[in-house]
Write a protein that holds these residues in place. Sequence first.
Motif, short mmCIF file in Angstrom:
data_model
loop_
_atom_site.label_atom_id
_atom_site.label_comp_id
_atom_site.label_asym_id
_atom_site.label_seq_id
_atom_site.Cartn_x
_atom_site.Cartn_y
_atom_site.Cartn_z
N GLU A 59 6.25 3.28 4.05
CA GLU A 59 7.11 1.93 3.34
C GLU A 59 8.18 1.68 4.23
O GLU A 59 8.25 0.30 4.60
CB GLU A 59 7.58 2.22 1.68
CG GLU A 59 8.29 1.00 1.25
CD GLU A 59 8.69 0.96 -0.18
OE1 GLU A 59 9.53 0.36 -0.48
OE2 GLU A 59 8.49 2.36 -0.71
N ALA B 211 0.90 -1.11 -0.07
CA ALA B 211 -0.22 0.01 -0.05
C ALA B 211 0.90 1.17 -0.01
O ALA B 211 0.45 2.18 -0.86
CB ALA B 211 -0.98 -0.01 1.25
N ALA B 212 2.02 1.11 0.76
CA ALA B 212 2.73 2.42 0.83
C ALA B 212 3.36 2.56 -0.57
O ALA B 212 3.43 3.79 -0.81
CB ALA B 212 3.88 2.34 1.82
N LYS B 213 4.01 1.64 -1.28
CA LYS B 213 4.56 1.67 -2.29
C LYS B 213 3.47 2.21 -3.59
O LYS B 213 3.73 3.19 -4.26
CB LYS B 213 4.93 0.24 -3.21
CG LYS B 213 6.51 -0.15 -2.26
CD LYS B 213 6.69 -1.43 -2.39
CE LYS B 213 7.47 -1.48 -3.80
NZ LYS B 213 8.19 -2.86 -4.15
N ARG B 214 2.37 1.96 -3.66
CA ARG B 214 1.27 2.21 -4.33
C ARG B 214 1.00 3.77 -4.13
O ARG B 214 0.88 4.50 -5.06
CB ARG B 214 -0.04 1.56 -4.28
CG ARG B 214 -0.07 0.25 -4.77
CD ARG B 214 -1.37 -0.46 -4.92
NE ARG B 214 -2.05 -0.62 -3.61
CZ ARG B 214 -1.95 -1.87 -2.66
NH1 ARG B 214 -1.22 -2.58 -3.42
NH2 ARG B 214 -2.69 -1.67 -1.79
N SER B 215 0.94 4.28 -2.71
CA SER B 215 0.86 5.46 -2.38
C SER B 215 2.17 6.30 -2.58
O SER B 215 1.86 7.70 -2.47
CB SER B 215 -0.03 5.80 -1.37
OG SER B 215 1.02 5.34 -0.17
N ASP B 216 3.22 5.90 -2.93
CA ASP B 216 4.55 6.41 -3.02
C ASP B 216 4.71 7.32 -1.58
O ASP B 216 5.36 8.39 -1.80
CB ASP B 216 4.50 7.26 -4.25
CG ASP B 216 6.00 7.74 -4.83
OD1 ASP B 216 6.81 6.92 -4.53
OD2 ASP B 216 5.92 8.74 -5.28
N ASP B 217 4.67 6.41 -0.49
CA ASP B 217 4.82 7.08 0.76
C ASP B 217 6.08 6.33 1.33
O ASP B 217 6.19 5.21 1.84
CB ASP B 217 3.55 6.79 1.56
CG ASP B 217 3.87 7.71 3.07
OD1 ASP B 217 4.81 8.01 3.32
OD2 ASP B 217 2.89 7.46 3.69
#
Length: 64
Positions: free
Chosen positions: A19, A9-15
Amino acid sequence: MDARRAVAAAKRSDDAKAEKAARARVHDAKVGLGERGPVWWADGAPDLNRHLVKNTPYAAEFET
């Protein structure tokens, strides 16, 4: 698995911050399960991993 889903999820949101935190949780879980960290067993048997079978005591069992 929650931690691994959090990484995705963090990778998808570029956070990057989320991550990094999620990856730390994955690491902690793997250490807790014995997948990482110091060896937890001590049976005295030699570690034959990464050896050719012909160079182990099991060579005769695998001869063709």
